[in-house]
Design a protein around this motif. Structure first.
Motif, PDB file in Angstrom:
ATOM      1  N   HIS A 310       0.810  -1.214   0.000  1.00 50.69           N
ATOM      2  CA  HIS A 310       0.000   0.000   0.000  1.00 50.69           C
ATOM      3  C   HIS A 310       0.849   1.272   0.000  1.00 50.69           C
ATOM      4  N   LEU A 311       2.153   1.134   0.240  1.00 51.30           N
ATOM      5  CA  LEU A 311       3.029   2.295   0.325  1.00 51.30           C
ATOM      6  C   LEU A 311       3.422   2.788  -1.064  1.00 51.30           C
ATOM      7  N   LEU A 312       3.594   4.092  -1.204  1.00 51.86           N
ATOM      8  CA  LEU A 312       4.214   4.687  -2.382  1.00 51.86           C
ATOM      9  C   LEU A 312       5.532   5.282  -1.902  1.00 51.86           C
ATOM     10  N   ILE A 313       6.616   4.590  -2.180  1.00 47.60           N
ATOM     11  CA  ILE A 313       7.910   4.929  -1.603  1.00 47.60           C
ATOM     12  C   ILE A 313       8.577   5.998  -2.453  1.00 47.60           C
ATOM     13  N   GLN A 314       8.767   7.161  -1.885  1.00 44.83           N
ATOM     14  CA  GLN A 314       9.261   8.306  -2.632  1.00 44.83           C
ATOM     15  C   GLN A 314      10.780   8.250  -2.818  1.00 44.83           C
ATOM     16  N   GLY A 315      11.210   8.651  -4.009  1.00 46.50           N
ATOM     17  CA  GLY A 315      12.623   8.871  -4.247  1.00 46.50           C
ATOM     18  C   GLY A 315      13.426   7.666  -4.665  1.00 46.50           C
ATOM     19  N   ILE A 316      12.799   6.476  -4.789  1.00 43.75           N
ATOM     20  CA  ILE A 316      13.541   5.286  -5.216  1.00 43.75           C
ATOM     21  C   ILE A 316      13.333   5.081  -6.711  1.00 43.75           C
ATOM     22  N   CYS A 317      13.939   4.020  -7.258  1.00 44.06           N
ATOM     23  CA  CYS A 317      13.817   3.770  -8.697  1.00 44.06           C
ATOM     24  C   CYS A 317      12.505   3.095  -9.066  1.00 44.06           C
ATOM     25  N   GLY A 318      11.922   2.359  -8.119  1.00 45.27           N
ATOM     26  CA  GLY A 318      10.663   1.721  -8.461  1.00 45.27           C
ATOM     27  C   GLY A 318      10.262   0.630  -7.504  1.00 45.27           C
ATOM     28  N   GLN A 319       8.966   0.312  -7.536  1.00 51.37           N
ATOM     29  CA  GLN A 319       8.392  -0.782  -6.772  1.00 51.37           C
ATOM     30  C   GLN A 319       7.454  -1.548  -7.700  1.00 51.37           C
ATOM     31  N   VAL A 320       7.748  -2.842  -7.902  1.00 49.35           N
ATOM     32  CA  VAL A 320       7.044  -3.617  -8.921  1.00 49.35           C
ATOM     33  C   VAL A 320       6.751  -5.004  -8.376  1.00 49.35           C
ATOM     34  N   ASP A 321       5.512  -5.417  -8.470  1.00 53.06           N
ATOM     35  CA  ASP A 321       5.111  -6.753  -8.036  1.00 53.06           C
ATOM     36  C   ASP A 321       5.796  -7.808  -8.898  1.00 53.06           C
ATOM     37  N   GLY A 322       6.620  -8.643  -8.267  1.00 53.27           N
ATOM     38  CA  GLY A 322       7.237  -9.753  -8.974  1.00 53.27           C
ATOM     39  C   GLY A 322       8.492  -9.427  -9.751  1.00 53.27           C
ATOM     40  N   SER A 323       9.035  -8.242  -9.591  1.00 53.75           N
ATOM     41  CA  SER A 323      10.197  -7.869 -10.400  1.00 53.75           C
ATOM     42  C   SER A 323      11.474  -8.579  -9.971  1.00 53.75           C
ATOM     43  N   ILE A 324      11.544  -9.001  -8.718  1.00 53.12           N
ATOM     44  CA  ILE A 324      12.723  -9.718  -8.224  1.00 53.12           C
ATOM     45  C   ILE A 324      12.326 -11.149  -7.899  1.00 53.12           C
ATOM     46  N   VAL A 325      11.468 -11.323  -6.903  1.00 55.40           N
ATOM     47  CA  VAL A 325      10.941 -12.636  -6.534  1.00 55.40           C
ATOM     48  C   VAL A 325       9.456 -12.662  -6.883  1.00 55.40           C
TER      49      VAL A 325
END
Length: 556
Positions: A310-325
């Motif tokens: 539910h978080l929108l993390i400011q200032g990073i490159c990205g948050q993606v469901d399933g992009s790593i695991v």
């Protein structure tokens, strides 16, 4: 039961390596590295304007060379039991392709045109385009940057496409679509590079191309046309769906099976970016910050969607469901320069040597210089009056991307020798790492441990101890010197059906950890004070000298 084998292929900035792995034990059965010929010669690049391009022939030649090299001493039993290949690459590294999915630089008329080549991750020629994307997105009905930390970067997909379309009419007319390196090279192995048909990497699309399920794919056509009419129609020639890297891209083509000397039933997995697969190879777990430390850094985190989705993390490159695991939220941050900064300092010293004493003398000095400076810097005390440097020589990736920023050094005097300046540069890269970790924590994402992989993590005890002291956290270093390729091999084992889930492959194939750096409490306390000076100095640089008074300078 016969052992099954998989191949992980890791495309880095300077070279590509292949790793042949026993999928049941994780044991290495063969490995080889190929350095890109044209890149090594400095072709198609202009560092003065931050233009960095790579020719697709370097990638194709490297693919054949490293895989055949890794399999050179493998017996028939290993070759016949290879089941899968997965690939990671740098990113965002897109290329313009024709209707067949052929990179334009592979066509005779574009063979020497840098704009028809892969635009490397560290190419910053599209700074202005990135700022236009940000300005429009922040005033659009939907802020399409909200899942990439609120700031779109010139290192990414759309910035580079828009810049290229604006400056090169011939490429603009010939480009049917655009493809990330990790997607194209994986598709190339299957023999089907049709840009409308290939599976696009969730990792690449989500972190760099603004793909999100909330938008049913990419941002709207209206958004892109408002940004620049030159983008009209491109969205429809790209993709709306993506796949995680545990899924197959397809089966190897007969042509590539013959070239590589492997079976016709080998499964090719969906690709991803190097650092994301590297984190998998390093046994990333929820809330473990995995730092991939090389010329730059990528910082990876995973966490259950139900806990922080539910978080929108400011200032990073990205948050993606399933992009790593697959099944977890993958988060990415990083620094645009890390080892590159040390290399710059070494070049600063050795270039005049080459000019005065010749290349051989400069080469001999270059081989010894950084180890010598590290040894000397390690003997220096850490005090509150030390030199403080800013690590933005290649701009800042995170927190809060801004690739127009420059580096700086504060506190020089006539006693500032090479070891002291080098120490300050190393500390600056560590301060940059700490600022990223602090941002995650402030945004509600806890960090429970730190894992490191990459060339710097394996080679420099001085850098790693400094990093542990500055971050004031223990840092575990993965045993594998090829964690990215190992992570790709783990994905290949899942895509080809040896394992049902990625965690199963990780547990069976991992190499564990061989070193742990622990912070020294008394030095960590001094670094906390120096870090505050770093933050003030960074604010001064970012705000601009003309906006500051003499009092501001004194405060630094």
């Amino acid at each position: 039961m016969k052992n099954k084998y998989v191949i992980g292929i890791d495309y880095g900035t300077d070279s590509v390596r292949a790793l042949v792995v026993n999928a049941h034990t994780g044991e290495t059965a063969g490995t080889a590295v190929h350095e890109y010929k044209r890149w090594k010669e400095g072709k198609y690049c202009d560092p003065a304007i931050s233009r960095f391009r790579q020719h697709p022939l370097d990638y194709l030649e490297g693919l054949e060379s490293c895989v055949t090299g890794a399999l050179k001493n493998a017996g028939a039993e290993i070759r016949e039991n290879i089941t899968g290949i997965s690939i990671d690459t740098t990113g965002s590294t897109p290329v313009a392709v024709d209707k067949n999915g052929t990179p334009l630089a592979l066509l005779p008329e574009f063979a020497e045109n840098p704009n028809g080549m892969f635009i490397l991750w560290k190419d910053h020629t599209a700074n202005a385009e990135a700022e236009e994307i940000n300005q429009l997105a922040h005033h659009w009905d939907i802020d399409y940057t909200k899942y990439v930390g609120g700031i779109y970067s010139s290192e990414w997909f759309w910035s580079k496409i828009l810049k290229t379309l604006r400056i090169d009419e011939k490429v603009r007319e010939a480009a049917f679509s655009w493809v990330e390196h990790c997607d194209w090279i994986s598709a190339e192995l299957t023999g089907n590079t049709n840009p409308l048909a290939i599976h696009r990497s969730r990792c690449a699309a989500g972190h760099k191309a603004l793909w999100h399920s909330e938008y049913d794919g990419l941002p709207s056509e209206e958004f892109f046309v408002a940004l620049d009419p030159l983008l009209a129609g491109i969205r429809d020639r790209l993709f709306s769906k993506t796949e995680t890297s545990d899924k197959p891209m397809g089966t190897i083509s007969a042509q590539w099976a013959e070239k590589l000397g492997i079976p016709l039933n080998v499964i090719i997995g969906v690709g991803a970016f190097d650092c994301h697969m590297g984190a998998v190879g390093a046994l990333i777990e929820p809330y473990a910050l995995c730092k991939v430390i090389g010329t730059s850094t990528c910082d990876m985190l995973v966490a259950p969607n139900e806990e922080i989705g539910h978080l929108l993390i400011q200032g990073i490159c990205g948050q993606v469901d399933g992009s790593i695991v697959p099944g977890m939220l993958g988060m990415e941050a990083g620094q645009s320069g890390f080892g590159d900064i040390y290399a710059w300092f070494a070049k600063l010293i050795t270039t005049p040597v080459a000019e005065i004493l010749g290349e051989n003398a400069a080469k001999e000095l270059s081989e010894k210089l950084l180890p010598h400076l590290s040894a000397q810097a390690a003997l220096l005390p850490v005090t509150e009056n030390d030199i403080v440097a800013i690590d933005w020589l290649n701009g800042r990736r995170t927190p809060d991307a801004n690739h127009t920023l420059k580096g700086a050094i504060f506190g020089l005097n006539l006693a500032s020798d090479g070891a002291r300046v080098f120490k300050a540069l190393v500390e600056a890269t560590a301060y940059g790492s700490k600022s990223i970790a602090d941002r995650f924590v402030r945004e509600g994402v806890p960090i429970r441990e730190v894992i490191a992989i990459g060339g710097v993590a394996k080679k420099s005890r001085f850098v790693m101890q400094t990093l542990a002291d500055v971050m004031n956290m223990p840092i575990k270093v993965a045993s594998s010197e090829q964690a990215c390729a190992l992570g790709a091999a783990m994905f290949a084992a899942v895509a080809s059906g040896i394992y049902e889930t990625l965690p199963e492959a990780q547990q069976a194939m991992n190499s564990g950890f061989d070193t742990e750096y622990r912070p020294r409490p008394e030095i960590a306390r001094v670094y906390e004070k120096l870090y505050q000076r770093y933050l003030k100095a960074g604010n001064f640089v970012e705000s601009g000298i003309m906006q500051h008074t003499v009092e501001d300078l004194k405060a630094v």
